[in-house]
Scaffold this motif. Structure first.
Motif, PDB file in Angstrom:
ATOM      1  N   LEU A   1      44.232  45.004 -23.429  1.00  0.00           N
ATOM      2  CA  LEU A   1      44.682  45.818 -24.558  1.00  0.00           C
ATOM      3  C   LEU A   1      45.506  47.016 -24.105  1.00  0.00           C
ATOM      4  O   LEU A   1      46.519  47.361 -24.718  1.00  0.00           O
ATOM      5  N   VAL A   2      45.114  47.641 -22.998  1.00  0.00           N
ATOM      6  CA  VAL A   2      45.880  48.777 -22.470  1.00  0.00           C
ATOM      7  C   VAL A   2      47.249  48.308 -21.986  1.00  0.00           C
ATOM      8  O   VAL A   2      48.274  48.939 -22.269  1.00  0.00           O
ATOM      9  N   LEU A   3      47.296  47.178 -21.272  1.00  0.00           N
ATOM     10  CA  LEU A   3      48.579  46.661 -20.800  1.00  0.00           C
ATOM     11  C   LEU A   3      49.475  46.260 -21.966  1.00  0.00           C
ATOM     12  O   LEU A   3      50.691  46.481 -21.925  1.00  0.00           O
ATOM     13  N   ALA A   4      48.900  45.691 -23.016  1.00  0.00           N
ATOM     14  CA  ALA A   4      49.693  45.314 -24.191  1.00  0.00           C
ATOM     15  C   ALA A   4      50.333  46.546 -24.822  1.00  0.00           C
ATOM     16  O   ALA A   4      51.506  46.514 -25.206  1.00  0.00           O
ATOM     17  N   ALA A   5      49.594  47.629 -24.913  1.00  0.00           N
ATOM     18  CA  ALA A   5      50.150  48.871 -25.470  1.00  0.00           C
ATOM     19  C   ALA A   5      51.266  49.411 -24.581  1.00  0.00           C
ATOM     20  O   ALA A   5      52.315  49.844 -25.070  1.00  0.00           O
ATOM     21  N   ASN A   6      51.068  49.374 -23.267  1.00  0.00           N
ATOM     22  CA  ASN A   6      52.088  49.866 -22.337  1.00  0.00           C
ATOM     23  C   ASN A   6      53.343  48.994 -22.372  1.00  0.00           C
ATOM     24  O   ASN A   6      54.460  49.510 -22.407  1.00  0.00           O
ATOM     25  N   ALA A   7      53.167  47.683 -22.343  1.00  0.00           N
ATOM     26  CA  ALA A   7      54.316  46.773 -22.292  1.00  0.00           C
ATOM     27  C   ALA A   7      55.104  46.756 -23.586  1.00  0.00           C
ATOM     28  O   ALA A   7      56.298  46.449 -23.593  1.00  0.00           O
ATOM     29  N   SER A   8      54.459  47.096 -24.694  1.00  0.00           N
ATOM     30  CA  SER A   8      55.150  47.029 -25.986  1.00  0.00           C
ATOM     31  C   SER A   8      55.847  48.326 -26.370  1.00  0.00           C
ATOM     32  O   SER A   8      56.484  48.399 -27.403  1.00  0.00           O
ATOM     33  N   GLY A   9      55.735  49.355 -25.555  1.00  0.00           N
ATOM     34  CA  GLY A   9      56.469  50.587 -25.810  1.00  0.00           C
ATOM     35  C   GLY A   9      55.767  51.568 -26.724  1.00  0.00           C
ATOM     36  O   GLY A   9      56.421  52.407 -27.339  1.00  0.00           O
ATOM     37  N   VAL A  10      54.456  51.495 -26.813  1.00  0.00           N
ATOM     38  CA  VAL A  10      53.713  52.484 -27.588  1.00  0.00           C
ATOM     39  C   VAL A  10      53.913  53.841 -26.924  1.00  0.00           C
ATOM     40  O   VAL A  10      53.934  53.954 -25.698  1.00  0.00           O
ATOM     41  N   SER A  11      54.088  54.876 -27.724  1.00  0.00           N
ATOM     42  CA  SER A  11      54.368  56.201 -27.176  1.00  0.00           C
ATOM     43  C   SER A  11      53.226  56.679 -26.286  1.00  0.00           C
ATOM     44  O   SER A  11      52.089  56.228 -26.406  1.00  0.00           O
ATOM     45  N   LEU A  12      53.561  57.595 -25.399  1.00  0.00           N
ATOM     46  CA  LEU A  12      52.593  58.099 -24.419  1.00  0.00           C
ATOM     47  C   LEU A  12      51.339  58.643 -25.091  1.00  0.00           C
ATOM     48  O   LEU A  12      50.221  58.377 -24.652  1.00  0.00           O
ATOM     49  N   ARG A  13      51.518  59.356 -26.178  1.00  0.00           N
ATOM     50  CA  ARG A  13      50.364  59.929 -26.878  1.00  0.00           C
ATOM     51  C   ARG A  13      49.407  58.839 -27.352  1.00  0.00           C
ATOM     52  O   ARG A  13      48.195  58.936 -27.157  1.00  0.00           O
ATOM     53  N   TRP A  14      49.932  57.787 -27.954  1.00  0.00           N
ATOM     54  CA  TRP A  14      49.083  56.722 -28.471  1.00  0.00           C
ATOM     55  C   TRP A  14      48.550  55.835 -27.350  1.00  0.00           C
ATOM     56  O   TRP A  14      47.449  55.300 -27.451  1.00  0.00           O
ATOM     57  N   ARG A  15      49.317  55.692 -26.253  1.00  0.00           N
ATOM     58  CA  ARG A  15      48.792  54.950 -25.095  1.00  0.00           C
ATOM     59  C   ARG A  15      47.583  55.677 -24.531  1.00  0.00           C
ATOM     60  O   ARG A  15      46.606  55.044 -24.121  1.00  0.00           O
ATOM     61  N   ARG A  16      47.643  57.008 -24.522  1.00  0.00           N
ATOM     62  CA  ARG A  16      46.497  57.785 -24.036  1.00  0.00           C
ATOM     63  C   ARG A  16      45.286  57.613 -24.942  1.00  0.00           C
ATOM     64  O   ARG A  16      44.162  57.469 -24.467  1.00  0.00           O
ATOM     65  N   VAL A  17      45.512  57.625 -26.247  1.00  0.00           N
ATOM     66  CA  VAL A  17      44.406  57.424 -27.197  1.00  0.00           C
ATOM     67  C   VAL A  17      43.766  56.056 -26.973  1.00  0.00           C
ATOM     68  O   VAL A  17      42.541  55.930 -26.895  1.00  0.00           O
ATOM     69  N   ILE A  18      44.602  55.023 -26.847  1.00  0.00           N
ATOM     70  CA  ILE A  18      44.081  53.667 -26.617  1.00  0.00           C
ATOM     71  C   ILE A  18      43.340  53.601 -25.290  1.00  0.00           C
ATOM     72  O   ILE A  18      42.237  53.039 -25.213  1.00  0.00           O
ATOM     73  N   ALA A  19      43.912  54.178 -24.235  1.00  0.00           N
ATOM     74  CA  ALA A  19      43.263  54.153 -22.924  1.00  0.00           C
ATOM     75  C   ALA A  19      41.923  54.891 -22.956  1.00  0.00           C
ATOM     76  O   ALA A  19      40.951  54.441 -22.344  1.00  0.00           O
ATOM     77  N   ILE A  20      41.865  56.005 -23.663  1.00  0.00           N
ATOM     78  CA  ILE A  20      40.605  56.756 -23.763  1.00  0.00           C
ATOM     79  C   ILE A  20      39.558  55.945 -24.523  1.00  0.00           C
ATOM     80  O   ILE A  20      38.398  55.843 -24.084  1.00  0.00           O
ATOM     81  N   LEU A  21      39.949  55.344 -25.648  1.00  0.00           N
ATOM     82  CA  LEU A  21      38.998  54.523 -26.410  1.00  0.00           C
ATOM     83  C   LEU A  21      38.492  53.347 -25.581  1.00  0.00           C
ATOM     84  O   LEU A  21      37.289  53.065 -25.548  1.00  0.00           O
ATOM     85  N   VAL A  22      39.405  52.668 -24.910  1.00  0.00           N
ATOM     86  CA  VAL A  22      39.008  51.538 -24.065  1.00  0.00           C
ATOM     87  C   VAL A  22      38.121  52.028 -22.927  1.00  0.00           C
ATOM     88  O   VAL A  22      37.101  51.405 -22.614  1.00  0.00           O
ATOM     89  N   GLY A  23      38.486  53.157 -22.314  1.00  0.00           N
ATOM     90  CA  GLY A  23      37.668  53.707 -21.236  1.00  0.00           C
ATOM     91  C   GLY A  23      36.260  54.047 -21.686  1.00  0.00           C
ATOM     92  O   GLY A  23      35.287  53.769 -20.974  1.00  0.00           O
ATOM     93  N   VAL A  24      36.137  54.628 -22.874  1.00  0.00           N
ATOM     94  CA  VAL A  24      34.809  54.958 -23.405  1.00  0.00           C
ATOM     95  C   VAL A  24      33.989  53.689 -23.625  1.00  0.00           C
ATOM     96  O   VAL A  24      32.806  53.629 -23.259  1.00  0.00           O
TER      97      VAL A  24
END
Length: 199
Positions: A65-88
């Motif tokens: 899910l994190v790689l999908a967000a990164n590869a699809s061009g999600v903005s840095l702010r939202w990539r961080r939100v996704i990475a934090i949620l996945v990390g938690v």
């Protein structure tokens, strides 16, 4: 000043470092589907395999899910939100797995998705679709992205089905089934191979 404010509110940024790395996403998506299909997270015969299986599935799915967000061009702010949620979610899965393996009486949540996980899993195929539709010509990365979407959609639905099973008063399939049944049912649906054993 107006440009920076509108820039912060954008959901997509078509200039991240991992943009269009859909080959890697295809490999991870395939692995995520495979582990969700093969690892029964509520196997009554062994608690340690349940816990290690849940942790492995969580890590692989989270990385996908994190790689999908990164590869699809999600903005840095939202990539961080996704990475934090996945990390938690990964850290909680690790804590619960470790606690269960060490004999803690903590309630095991293996195989049960939470709402944040379902929302991320549902949004990522849409993010990838948006990016591949922006390609002006079809390349190998475009095809890898399209196949990844084809795998991410049943992954998202398997988590939706698991959430429906968790929230429902009766089992999703009428009778108790292994957790692998959600992924199997999703793949049978998306590939239109037909039903029969699970309805």
């Amino acid at each position: 000043m107006t440009g920076s404010v509108s820039g912060r509110r954008r959901l997509f940024d078509d200039d991240p470092r991992h943009l269009d790395r859909f080959g890697a996403l295809l490999v991870l998506s395939s692995l995520a589907v495979a582990v969700n299909m093969l690892v029964d997270l509520e196997d009554p015969t062994s608690s340690w395999t349940n816990e290690l299986g849940w942790l492995f599935v969580t890590v692989v799915t989270g990385a996908t899910l994190v790689l999908a967000a990164n590869a699809s061009g999600v903005s840095l702010r939202w990539r961080r939100v996704i990475a934090i949620l996945v990390g938690v979610v990964v850290l909680l899965a690790a804590a619960v797995s470790l606690g269960s393996l060490l004999g803690s009486d903590a309630e095991v949540v293996s195989g049960r998705p939470n709402l944040a996980w379902v929302l991320i899993a549902t949004a990522t195929p849409l993010f990838v679709l948006r990016r591949i539709f922006s390609h002006e010509r079809v390349t190998g990365q475009t095809i890898a992205g399209a196949v990844s979407v084809f795998l991410l959609i049943p992954l998202a639905f398997s988590y939706l089905f698991g959430l429906a099973d968790q929230w429902g008063s009766t089992p999703f399939f009428g009778t108790e089934q292994p957790t692998t049944a959600f992924m199997y049912f999703s793949l049978v649906t998306v590939t239109t191979t037909g039903y029969g054993d699970l309805t």
